[in-house]
Design a protein around this motif. Structure first.
Motif, mmCIF file in Angstrom:
data_model
loop_
_atom_site.group_PDB
_atom_site.id
_atom_site.type_symbol
_atom_site.label_atom_id
_atom_site.label_comp_id
_atom_site.label_asym_id
_atom_site.label_seq_id
_atom_site.Cartn_x
_atom_site.Cartn_y
_atom_site.Cartn_z
ATOM 1 N N TYR A 18 0.648 -1.112 -0.020
ATOM 2 C CA TYR A 18 -0.045 -0.150 0.064
ATOM 3 C C TYR A 18 0.825 1.187 -0.004
ATOM 4 C CZ TYR A 18 -3.818 -3.287 1.046
ATOM 5 O OH TYR A 18 -4.678 -4.228 1.230
ATOM 6 N N SER A 19 2.314 0.974 -0.335
ATOM 7 C CA SER A 19 3.073 2.339 -0.522
ATOM 8 C C SER A 19 2.598 3.299 -1.616
ATOM 9 C CB SER A 19 4.307 1.938 -0.802
ATOM 10 O OG SER A 19 5.143 2.976 -1.034
ATOM 11 N N PRO A 20 2.246 4.651 -1.227
ATOM 12 C CA PRO A 20 1.964 5.520 -2.310
ATOM 13 C C PRO A 20 2.998 5.951 -3.142
ATOM 14 C CG PRO A 20 2.531 6.648 -0.128
ATOM 15 C CD PRO A 20 2.392 5.208 0.082
ATOM 16 N N LEU A 21 4.151 5.614 -3.045
ATOM 17 C CA LEU A 21 5.423 5.678 -3.892
ATOM 18 C C LEU A 21 5.291 4.459 -4.854
ATOM 19 C CD1 LEU A 21 8.098 6.613 -1.036
ATOM 20 C CD2 LEU A 21 6.611 8.074 -2.610
ATOM 21 N N ILE A 22 5.085 3.406 -4.509
ATOM 22 C CA ILE A 22 5.152 1.872 -5.301
ATOM 23 C C ILE A 22 3.855 1.913 -5.978
ATOM 24 C CG2 ILE A 22 5.912 0.015 -5.361
ATOM 25 C CD1 ILE A 22 7.628 0.272 -2.960
ATOM 26 N N PRO A 30 0.553 3.456 -5.981
ATOM 27 C CA PRO A 30 -0.524 4.718 -5.821
ATOM 28 C C PRO A 30 -1.850 4.094 -5.754
ATOM 29 C CG PRO A 30 0.649 5.162 -7.933
ATOM 30 C CD PRO A 30 1.355 3.890 -7.082
ATOM 31 N N GLU A 31 -2.376 3.458 -6.545
ATOM 32 C CA GLU A 31 -3.636 3.159 -6.596
ATOM 33 C C GLU A 31 -4.089 2.180 -5.744
ATOM 34 O OE1 GLU A 31 -5.964 3.952 -8.700
ATOM 35 O OE2 GLU A 31 -4.308 5.293 -9.553
ATOM 36 N N ASN A 32 -3.094 1.220 -5.140
ATOM 37 C CA ASN A 32 -3.468 0.126 -3.796
ATOM 38 C C ASN A 32 -3.607 1.229 -2.647
ATOM 39 O OD1 ASN A 32 -3.283 -1.713 -5.459
ATOM 40 N ND2 ASN A 32 -1.366 -2.578 -4.649
ATOM 41 N N ALA A 33 -2.635 2.458 -2.635
ATOM 42 C CA ALA A 33 -2.699 3.284 -1.459
ATOM 43 C C ALA A 33 -4.054 4.017 -1.353
ATOM 44 C CB ALA A 33 -1.460 4.192 -1.727
ATOM 45 N N LYS A 34 -4.767 4.376 -2.586
ATOM 46 C CA LYS A 34 -5.804 5.277 -2.367
ATOM 47 C C LYS A 34 -7.017 4.242 -2.060
ATOM 48 C CE LYS A 34 -8.662 8.298 -5.100
ATOM 49 N NZ LYS A 34 -9.083 8.811 -6.430
ATOM 50 N N HIS A 35 -6.695 3.148 -2.493
ATOM 51 C CA HIS A 35 -7.868 2.128 -2.298
ATOM 52 C C HIS A 35 -8.113 1.763 -0.630
ATOM 53 C CE1 HIS A 35 -10.385 -1.466 -2.482
ATOM 54 N NE2 HIS A 35 -9.575 -1.969 -2.141
ATOM 55 N N ILE A 36 -6.713 1.452 -0.210
ATOM 56 C CA ILE A 36 -6.651 1.187 1.168
ATOM 57 C C ILE A 36 -7.054 2.398 2.087
ATOM 58 C CG2 ILE A 36 -4.277 1.644 1.690
ATOM 59 C CD1 ILE A 36 -6.462 -1.259 3.207
ATOM 60 N N PRO A 69 -7.291 13.087 -4.860
ATOM 61 C CA PRO A 69 -5.853 12.290 -5.204
ATOM 62 C C PRO A 69 -4.874 12.386 -3.777
ATOM 63 C CG PRO A 69 -5.793 14.365 -6.055
ATOM 64 C CD PRO A 69 -7.157 14.296 -5.490
ATOM 65 N N ILE A 70 -3.996 11.495 -3.992
ATOM 66 C CA ILE A 70 -3.227 11.497 -2.808
ATOM 67 C C ILE A 70 -2.046 12.467 -3.043
ATOM 68 C CG2 ILE A 70 -1.307 10.224 -1.631
ATOM 69 C CD1 ILE A 70 -3.042 7.450 -2.115
#
Length: 771
Positions: free
Chosen positions: A231-235, A237-243, A269-270
């Motif tokens: 869930y890293s927003p760096l690696i 970003p879509e997963n990060a926004k989802h979580i 957006p993040i």
């Protein structure tokens, strides 16, 4: 079987089960026959040891940097320093019944057992925040002292470990409040990207403090706890926004967030302000590296761990002074590098004494690098393989003053390119306290990590001359004394005659005052004094004034032929502004533990190096540069309504440019040169210290004067109640009245009550006519 027997059997089974469970829990608690392994003691539970990074602070309270291995890159905070949205997001996502349970959530355990285990549906475990904290604080699964005889048995060991976590969770709930548990948890968890603890995470991902985290930022950080990489927003970003949105929805479900707010925030957006912490970022990277070397020795000697004990180190560095020093150096060096590149154009700047390019210079020097040593370890004596790797093009990053250049180039060519870059160092110190206020060890720490403040030692050139004049004044000479500008021959040990020339290759054959001679940097007069006073006495004084490295007591000592550091030279010059008392330059005032208890305070070494009158006379001598010497060309903005003094220096082949400047309350030293002595300008006009080094000092001091937040302003150099010129007249008049005798060549007069002597009968001018 009748109903009564069934009920009785159930009760027996139930009570037996309770007794069995209680017995099992007790046996685990006491480690019965060492079957299960130990548990943390009560003292450890009440005072859990969390490994913390040590922090380095400036004198004005700014966090300068931290020393850590990545697992310890954490900084503790209090409950009041955490945004409520962060706490709400954490509880909603990780433990919605946190306020109701006492460390173990039976409802959550039941749910986890039936759904996750029996139905094989991964809907999360039943661990509470308190249980997770127990895992973070006490690594009972790995540490040997927490393992017993049964710890190697599959499945059983998992039950034992889980039981211990339950027991620890209950004990933690008894020892701490809910708020304290929340804080301890957020101080110990990892958020990925080598960030540990909420304070570091907030700064790393959003460049803010935990108290200032917005709802969407807090939700993202909490979501990352589940799987920091996934869930890293760096690696991802879509997963990060989802979580993030899942956590936000849980906040709605648990009444921490309104549905209308969720609808708005979930579409956002993040936005990151990512800056991973490392040793190279921020101001004063060279200083932090130098302080690290000192602190590693100190912690080893005193039984501490610099990277885990959460020490607080308080330094003498002033963040504003440091910032101005770095800016001044960068501004001038960018311009000077352009001049240097234009001067050499397509030719290489490494030349021998005859001005010819040195053959195989790069091939020889690259063998001294860490890269070459690694290749030797890799390939052994296979020189061909080493040479092939050195000349194979790879992605590299080159330094330039316009910004880093990413290109494809061989390590050999990169090394060659970087050898064309001029280097510099600058240090500023309070002469009265010894506090180092600015430490700029080089032009760019990311590319050039060698420190030019203390590690680097180069010939001082004419900046060493004031030490010779100090010896003279301390042994009876006066600034008004006159010496003939003529050759001064020395008979050397080998029977040859050595005679120094002036920089302009000529002699006037006229008598000039010592003050004028030093301001104009006459080699002839300096050599005359060295011959009268002896090189040995000059070396003794230099060492007494803080030049601790080896000094050759040879005729050329007065011309700066020995290698010295900026650190040593600034300490020596500071003696002039401190009434003749040498104060050791130092940079750490005190060290505390993580609770704030002072472990050690540091006081610099001090002693009287020269007579107070000598110090005042030397300050006056150095002011002569304003009229005739290195300071003649400084801007009026610096010298108007101000007292400044200083001396430039240049080595014979222009490889080293120096300037040491004195202003009220500050002594500053600057050095400029190539990575190697053979790298330099080809002529004196471009390579002299007044051109290469002095402008850095001038820019630096002007920046200080223009900054209302610094204490450094224009003013007198010494005593504001008595003008320096009047003080000098009184000193000279007093000395003229002495009935003096010749001094011994090897004596060092440092007593304030001793009569100062003169080495020769020299024509003197009227004290009102200094030149």
């Amino acid at each position: 079987m009748n109903e009564k027997k069934i009920i009785k059997s159930l009760w027996i089974f139930f009570i037996g089960g309770l007794i069995t469970i209680a017995t099992y829990l007790f046996s685990v608690q006491v480690d019965f026959y060492h079957l299960y392994g130990g548990m943390p003691s009560t003292d450890v539970l009440e005072n859990p040891q969390s490994e913390l990074a040590s922090e380095l602070y400036t004198a004005d309270g700014m966090l300068l940097g931290k020393y850590f291995d990545f697992r310890n890159n954490r900084s503790p905070i209090t409950y009041e320093e955490i945004a409520p949205s962060m706490i709400h997001a954490l509880i909603a996502s990780e433990d919605c019944r946190f306020e109701q349970h006492a460390g173990i959530d039976l409802r959550g355990l039941t749910r986890a057992f039936f759904i996750s285990i029996l139905l094989q549906q991964n809907k999360g475990g039943g661990s509470t925040l308190t249980q997770q904290l127990a895992k973070n604080l006490f690594n009972i699964r790995k540490e040997l002292n927490y393992k017993g005889k049964c710890s190697h048995i599959p499945l059983l060991n998992k039950l034992i470990f889980k039981t211990k976590e339950w027991l620890l969770a209950v004990q933690l709930e008894r020892a701490y409040t809910k708020q304290e548990i929340i804080v301890m948890y957020l101080n110990t968890v990892t958020f990925g990207s080598n960030t540990y603890g909420i304070k570091v995470a907030a700064r790393t991902f959003f460049n803010t403090k935990p108290i200032a985290l917005r709802v969407e930022e807090a939700a993202l950080l909490v979501g990352m706890l589940r799987a920091p990489t996934r869930y890293s927003p760096l690696i991802h970003p879509e997963n990060a926004k989802h979580i993030r949105n899942i956590v936000l929805s849980l906040m709605v479900k648990n009444n921490f967030l309104k549905k209308s707010e969720y609808n708005l925030i979930s579409e956002m957006p993040i936005e990151l302000h990512y800056q991973e912490e490392n040793y190279q970022q921020g101001i004063a990277p060279y200083f932090r590296a130098a302080a690290r070397d000192f602190l590693l020795k100190w912690t080893q000697a005193n039984g501490y761990d610099l990277f885990a004990d959460g020490l607080r180190i308080y330094t003498t560095i002033d963040s504003r002074v440091q910032t101005h020093a770095e800016a001044a150096l960068k501004e001038h060096m960018a311009l000077l590098q352009g001049t240097f590149d234009e001067h050499w154009k397509n030719s290489n700047p490494w030349i021998d004494e005859n001005g010819k390019e040195m053959d195989n210079y790069i091939e020889t020097e690259i063998k001294k690098t860490k890269l070459y040593k690694k290749l030797l370890e890799k390939y052994g004596e296979d020189i061909e393989a080493i040479d092939t790797e050195l000349h194979t093009a790879i992605p590299v990053e080159l330094f330039s003053w316009q910004g880093p250049i990413k290109t494809i180039m061989s390590p050999f060519e990169k090394f060659k390119q970087h050898r064309r870059i001029l280097q510099a160092g600058c240090m500023a110190m309070d002469p009265h306290t010894g506090h180092i206020k600015a430490w700029v060890g080089g032009i760019n720490f990311a590319h050039f990590q060698y420190d030019h403040i203390k590690k680097s030692k180069r010939q001082a050139g004419s900046t060493f001359k004031p030490i010779v004049y100090t010896v003279a004044l301390d042994n009876g000479y006066l600034p008004t004394d006159k010496v003939v500008d003529e050759p001064v021959p020395f008979l050397q040990y080998d029977g040859k005659i050595w005679t120094a020339q002036n920089a302009w290759k000529a002699y006037t054959r006229k008598k000039i005052t010592l003050r004028y001679a030093m301001a104009k940097s006459y080699n002839s007069v300096t050599c005359y004094l060295v011959k009268q006073l002896t090189p040995k006495l000059v070396a003794t004084y230099a060492q007494n004034m803080g030049i601790k490295g080896p000094l050759e007591a040879v005729p050329s000592i007065g011309l700066g032929s020995s290698d010295v550091s900026i650190y040593e030279m600034v300490g020596a010059y500071s003696t002039f502004l401190n009434k003749g008392v040498w104060t050791e330059p130092f940079f750490i005032t005190h060290i505390t533990d993580k609770q704030g208890n002072i472990l050690q305070s540091f006081i610099p070494q001090t002693y009287e190096a020269i007579h107070e009158d000598t110090a005042d006379l030397m300050t006056y001598m150095l002011k002569g540069s304003l009229d005739e010497g290195a300071l003649r060309g400084v801007s009026s903005a610096l010298k108007d309504n101000n007292e400044i003094a200083g001396k430039s220096g240049t080595t014979s082949n222009h490889s080293d440019g120096w300037f040491i400047g004195l202003t009220q309350g500050l002594c500053t030293g600057v050095w400029v040169g190539g990575e190697d002595r053979c790298i330099h300008f080809r002529d004196f006009e471009l390579g002299q210290g007044a051109v290469t080094a002095r402008p850095i000092w001038e820019k630096f001091i002007l920046k200080l004067y223009n900054d209302p937040d610094t204490v450094y302003q224009k003013g007198p150099l010494v005593d504001p109640s008595i003008p320096l010129s009047e003080k000098v007249k009184n000193i000279i008049q007093t000395k003229k009245n002495y009935d003096v005798q010749p001094a011994s060549d090897t004596s060092v007069n440092t007593s304030r009550d001793s009569n100062h002597t003169k080495k020769a009968v020299i024509e003197e001018l009227d004290i009102n006519n200094i030149f």
